[in-house]
Every structure is written in C-alpha cells, then in structure tokens.
Scaffold this active site. Structure first.
Site, PDB file in Angstrom:
ATOM      1  N   ARG A   1      51.278  36.458  25.038  1.00 21.57           N
ATOM      2  CA  ARG A   1      52.292  37.510  24.902  1.00 21.57           C
ATOM      3  C   ARG A   1      53.166  37.321  23.669  1.00 21.57           C
ATOM      4  O   ARG A   1      53.629  38.306  23.084  1.00 21.57           O
ATOM      5  CB  ARG A   1      53.149  37.564  26.162  1.00 21.57           C
ATOM      6  CG  ARG A   1      52.381  38.194  27.304  1.00 21.57           C
ATOM      7  CD  ARG A   1      53.196  38.329  28.550  1.00 21.57           C
ATOM      8  NE  ARG A   1      52.542  39.291  29.445  1.00 21.57           N
ATOM      9  CZ  ARG A   1      52.925  39.535  30.679  1.00 21.57           C
ATOM     10  NH1 ARG A   1      53.970  38.910  31.186  1.00 21.57           N
ATOM     11  NH2 ARG A   1      52.296  40.419  31.412  1.00 21.57           N
TER      12      ARG A   1
ATOM     13  N   LYS B   1      42.974  45.713  47.778  1.00 23.59           N
ATOM     14  CA  LYS B   1      43.177  46.826  48.709  1.00 23.59           C
ATOM     15  C   LYS B   1      43.060  48.212  48.089  1.00 23.59           C
ATOM     16  O   LYS B   1      43.492  48.446  46.973  1.00 23.59           O
ATOM     17  CB  LYS B   1      44.571  46.696  49.340  1.00 23.59           C
ATOM     18  CG  LYS B   1      44.676  45.476  50.239  1.00 23.59           C
ATOM     19  CD  LYS B   1      45.876  45.574  51.153  1.00 23.59           C
ATOM     20  CE  LYS B   1      47.057  44.910  50.513  1.00 23.59           C
ATOM     21  NZ  LYS B   1      48.333  45.149  51.064  1.00 23.59           N
TER      22      LYS B   1
ATOM     23  N   GLY C   1      46.723  42.262  36.067  1.00 20.15           N
ATOM     24  CA  GLY C   1      47.062  40.846  35.949  1.00 20.15           C
ATOM     25  C   GLY C   1      45.907  39.928  36.292  1.00 20.15           C
ATOM     26  O   GLY C   1      45.550  39.030  35.517  1.00 20.15           O
TER      27      GLY C   1
ATOM     28  N   GLY D   1      51.196  45.551  35.716  1.00 20.28           N
ATOM     29  CA  GLY D   1      51.746  46.713  36.417  1.00 20.28           C
ATOM     30  C   GLY D   1      51.810  47.945  35.523  1.00 20.28           C
ATOM     31  O   GLY D   1      51.526  49.061  35.957  1.00 20.28           O
TER      32      GLY D   1
HETATM   33  P1  ADP Z   1      44.597  43.144  39.331  1.00 13.87           P
HETATM   34  O1  ADP Z   1      45.769  42.200  39.270  1.00 13.87           O
HETATM   35  O2  ADP Z   1      43.564  42.836  38.301  1.00 13.87           O
HETATM   36  O3  ADP Z   1      45.034  44.583  39.310  1.00 13.87           O
HETATM   37  P2  ADP Z   1      44.532  43.041  42.205  1.00 13.87           P
HETATM   38  O4  ADP Z   1      45.870  42.384  42.217  1.00 13.87           O
HETATM   39  O5  ADP Z   1      44.432  44.440  42.655  1.00 13.87           O
HETATM   40  O6  ADP Z   1      43.876  42.896  40.743  1.00 13.87           O
HETATM   41  O7  ADP Z   1      43.515  42.209  43.109  1.00 13.87           O
HETATM   42  C1  ADP Z   1      43.310  40.844  42.949  1.00 13.87           C
HETATM   43  C2  ADP Z   1      43.155  40.146  44.270  1.00 13.87           C
HETATM   44  O8  ADP Z   1      42.135  40.734  45.070  1.00 13.87           O
HETATM   45  C3  ADP Z   1      42.759  38.706  44.063  1.00 13.87           C
HETATM   46  O9  ADP Z   1      43.798  37.882  44.539  1.00 13.87           O
HETATM   47  C4  ADP Z   1      41.492  38.561  44.891  1.00 13.87           C
HETATM   48  O10 ADP Z   1      41.426  37.325  45.599  1.00 13.87           O
HETATM   49  C5  ADP Z   1      41.582  39.719  45.847  1.00 13.87           C
HETATM   50  N1  ADP Z   1      40.245  40.084  46.374  1.00 13.87           N
HETATM   51  C6  ADP Z   1      39.170  40.491  45.665  1.00 13.87           C
HETATM   52  N2  ADP Z   1      38.107  40.676  46.463  1.00 13.87           N
HETATM   53  C7  ADP Z   1      38.503  40.361  47.715  1.00 13.87           C
HETATM   54  C8  ADP Z   1      37.852  40.351  48.993  1.00 13.87           C
HETATM   55  N3  ADP Z   1      36.559  40.666  49.105  1.00 13.87           N
HETATM   56  N4  ADP Z   1      38.581  39.988  50.088  1.00 13.87           N
HETATM   57  C9  ADP Z   1      39.872  39.651  49.944  1.00 13.87           C
HETATM   58  N5  ADP Z   1      40.553  39.648  48.783  1.00 13.87           N
HETATM   59  C10 ADP Z   1      39.876  40.003  47.660  1.00 13.87           C
HETATM   60 MG    MG Z   2      47.164  41.513  40.800  1.00  9.96          MG
END
Ligand code: ADP
Ligand code: MG
Length: 395
Positions: A36, A197, A352, A375
């Site tokens: 960053r 989710k 993230g 975010g």
């Molecule tokens: P980003 O930060 O890239 O937007 P998210 O925060 O939406 O991603 O999601 C990341 C999280 O999703 C990670 O902590 C990962 O462990 C969890 N995750 C991914 N696949 C699964 C799964 N099959 N079951 C439970 N958690 C999951």
């Molecule tokens: Mg995340």
C-alpha cells in the site's frame, strides 16, 4: 475517469494534503507488506517533483478515536522515507497548532506525514469540525486512498467540502481499470465470485449478472446454489434462507444468456480442520456425505474453470474457491489464481482474501490489476457510488 486529478491543477508552492491508505500489516515495529505504501508513491513523487509541500494523512488500524501508540504511523514514515530516498517528517498529531507550525515550515518538495487520523473520534463520524481542521492545513486536497473511498469519513469525504479536491494516480488507476471492465469490457467477460457466503455478495452477483457473459461461482457460496439445484451438501456451509434467491439468480442468468459455472466436484472433509479426512466427490451424482462438509472445489472444477478463464478477454475475480487458509483446501484457489494469471486478457483481482491468496501464490505481478481496496472494490463491483470519489471535482 470523469474526475480531476493532480495533473489538472497547479501544485507548485501549494500545501497539498494527500489522503493515502497506509493501513499496512505490522508485526511489532516491522511492516510485513508495504504494497500500500508502494502504491502511493507515484502520486507522492509527482507532487514532490512539481514543487508541492506534501502533507500525507492516513488511518491505521482501529484505535476507535483514542490516541494509542500501537497505532502510530511512525513505522510508515520510516519505510516511506526509505522508499522515497528523502526524509519524511512525522507529526505528533493530525490537527492543531503544533501541526500548523510544522506545515508552515515546509519548503517546496518537502514531505510531512500526519499522525493517524483515527486518533480523533470525529474521523469515522465525518465530523465537519474535524474536516475543517484538516482542511485548514492545506490549499488542495488529493484523495489517493481507494481502499477507504467507500467510507464517508472526515479525511476522505468531509474535507472536500472545504478544499478543492482531486484524485491521486492510485485512485485514478483503480477506478479507470475497474470502471472500464464493468462499462466497456473486451468480451467474453467472465466474473469469478467466491468466498464464504451468498449474503455477502448478493448485490455483486446481481450487478455482474447484467454485465458478464460467464459467471463462475465457487467457495462456500457455491454450496447454496448447488443445494438449490437439489444436490446433497451434508454439513457444508449452506444458507437455507438464500435458497430461493439462488434459484432466482440461476433463472435470471438463463434469461439473460449468462453462462453459469458451478463446481462439478468438491473436496469434502470430515471436519473443519486442516488435518481432516478428505475425499473428492461428484457434486451431482454423489454429493457431500452426511456429517461432512465441502471446503474446496475438486480437480474437474479446476479444469473447467481454467478453460472458461482461458477463453475470456476480461476477468474479474473476487473471493477464494475454498478455505484457502488451510493448505489442504487451498488447491482450488491456487489453481484459479494460476488460470487468471495465465489469461491473456484484462485480469482484475479485488477482495481482501482473494488478493492475499494471489500474493501468497506469488502471482500478483501476472495480473493486469490487483486492487488495493477490499471493501471498496466490492462496493465498486456492486455498482455503488463511493463517497470518497463522489466528493472530488468533475473534469
Ligand atoms: P474476499 O475477501 O476475497 O472478498 P470473502 O471474505 O468473501 O473473500 O471470503 C473469504 C472466506 O471464505 C475465507 O475466509 C474462506 O475460508 C471462506 N470460504 C471459502 N470457501 C469456503 C467453504 N467452502 N466453506 C467455508 N468457508 C469458505
Ligand atoms: Mg474477506
């Protein structure tokens, strides 16, 4: 981008307050990842070279409106000084008479870093008094903190009520690259959405469905879609209340001619543990056994996703394909990271955890753009206006 940048104004001899995102990971006094800070250098160097008196502001961690030495920007001043190859003064506060005094001593091309803006309660409340106090330090405001642009805070949005406000180069780059991908993509345009989710990413899915040709869904959120299709998911993370929404999104995709790719196979685990027993199951014919849970996509899915990505001319990726924090369930995410890295088209990674996965795999350099804002990039992909951008002067 339809906003003015530092190139559109005359900065020589001007006091220019630049809001950066220096919220870097710290281990004791050591910055473990200076991405960053490095990302902010083009704007800072431009201002130095053009004779501005540069005042830098940033938040750091969550000190919740109180002074806390643990969240001081001292380590950032040190690293920044090394990177710029010149002294970077560090103020003890971000407002007040002592800071005013130091600012008045700045010569053209000098750099002063203010202390953590979140040491003041008014920052996150976007308090106009605090915004005015920040503004009184400078003649011009430059926002280069894309990572905080989705928050209307005193040093990101409020300050623009009292000073002419323009974008820095990092802000411009983030908005240009992602904006072009969303508005005028080279097709086929593929989005890869993963993460835990569905509920975290409903708006992203809805916004992208109207724009992409192909949508790959992986990670925990794929479970809800697979369940909606009638498959067995055992003990996997499934959002029962989102089953109707998942069905609706699948229907909408069909109507709009968007091809959806869900995992054909899954890595099922006997428990949510790094050393759990695992087996690959076919999503449709076998499903996840009772009591087991899907924690990654399987090898067939990796192959199919890889082919879809390879034939795309624009790829946007947000959200890992599995519980990549555990080595045993990181293969799907790493495989997608490699496919995106190999893709010849425009490739953008935002979010993230996805960015962390790409960096850990050493593939960040192979992407067209790795967003510095988790975010903020998510809200951008949702099609929302970012307050820190809205506040800037139009071209
Ligand atoms: P980003 O930060 O890239 O937007 P998210 O925060 O939406 O991603 O999601 C990341 C999280 O999703 C990670 O902590 C990962 O462990 C969890 N995750 C991914 N696949 C699964 C799964 N099959 N079951 C439970 N958690 C999951
Ligand atoms: Mg995340």
């Amino acid at each position: 981008m339809n906003k003015q940048t530092v190139k559109d104004i005359d900065v020589r001899g001007q006091r220019v307050l630049v809001r950066c995102d220096f919220n870097v990971p710290l281990d004791g006094e050591t910055i473990t990842d200076d991405t960053r800070i490095v990302a902010a250098l083009p704007t800072i160097r431009f201002l130095i070279d053009n004779g501005a008196r540069v005042i830098l502001a940033s938040h750091f961690g969550r000190p919740k409106g109180e002074v806390n030495a643990k969240y001081s920007l001292d380590p950032v001043a040190k690293r920044l000084s090394e990177l710029l190859g010149k002294p970077v003064e560090k103020a003890a506060d971000s407002i007040g008479p002592a800071v005013q005094e130091r600012v008045s001593l700045l010569a053209d091309g000098d750099v002063l870093l203010l202390e953590n803006v979140r040491f003041h309660k008014g920052e996150e409340k976007n308090d106009p008094e605090l915004a005015k106090a920040f503004a009184s330090l400078a003649d011009v405001f430059v926002n280069d903190a894309f990572g905080t642009a989705h928050r209307a805070h005193a040093s990101t949005a409020g300050i623009a009520d009292y000073l002419p406000a323009v974008a820095g180069f990092l802000m411009e780059k983030e908005i240009d690259i992602m904006g072009r991908a969303l508005e005028d993509p080279n097709r086929p345009f593929t989005a890869i959405i993963g993460g835990a989710k569905v509920s975290d990413k409903i708006t992203v899915l809805e916004n992208l469905l109207a724009k992409v040709d192909q949508l790959i869904i992986g990670g925990g959120m794929a479970n809800t879609f697979l369940k909606a299709m009638g498959y067995n998911l055992g003990n996997s993370l499934v959002e029962e209340d989102k089953l109707p929404l998942a069905k609706e999104l699948l229907d909408r995709a069909e109507k709009e001619g968007v091809m959806i790719f869900l995992p054909e196979d899954l890595v099922a685990a006997s428990a949510f543990k790094a050393d759990a027993e695992t087996k690959v199951v076919d999503a449709e014919t076998e499903g996840v056994p009772e009591g087991w849970m899907a924690l990654d996509i399987g090898p067939k899915s990796m192959k199919t996703f890889g082919l879809v990505i390879a034939r795309s001319n624009t790829v946007i990726w947000n959200g890992p394909m599995g519980v990549f924090e555990m080595e045993a369930f990181a293969k799907g995410t790493n495989s997608v990271a490699e496919s995106v890295a190999k893709c010849q088209g425009t490739t953008i990674v935002g979010g993230g955890d996805s960015v962390a996965a790409v960096e850990k795999a050493g593939l960040a350099e192979k992407m067209t753009h790795v967003s510095t804002g988790g975010g903020a990039s998510l809200e951008f992909l949702e099609g929302k206006a970012l307050p820190g951008v809205v506040a800037l002067k139009d071209k």
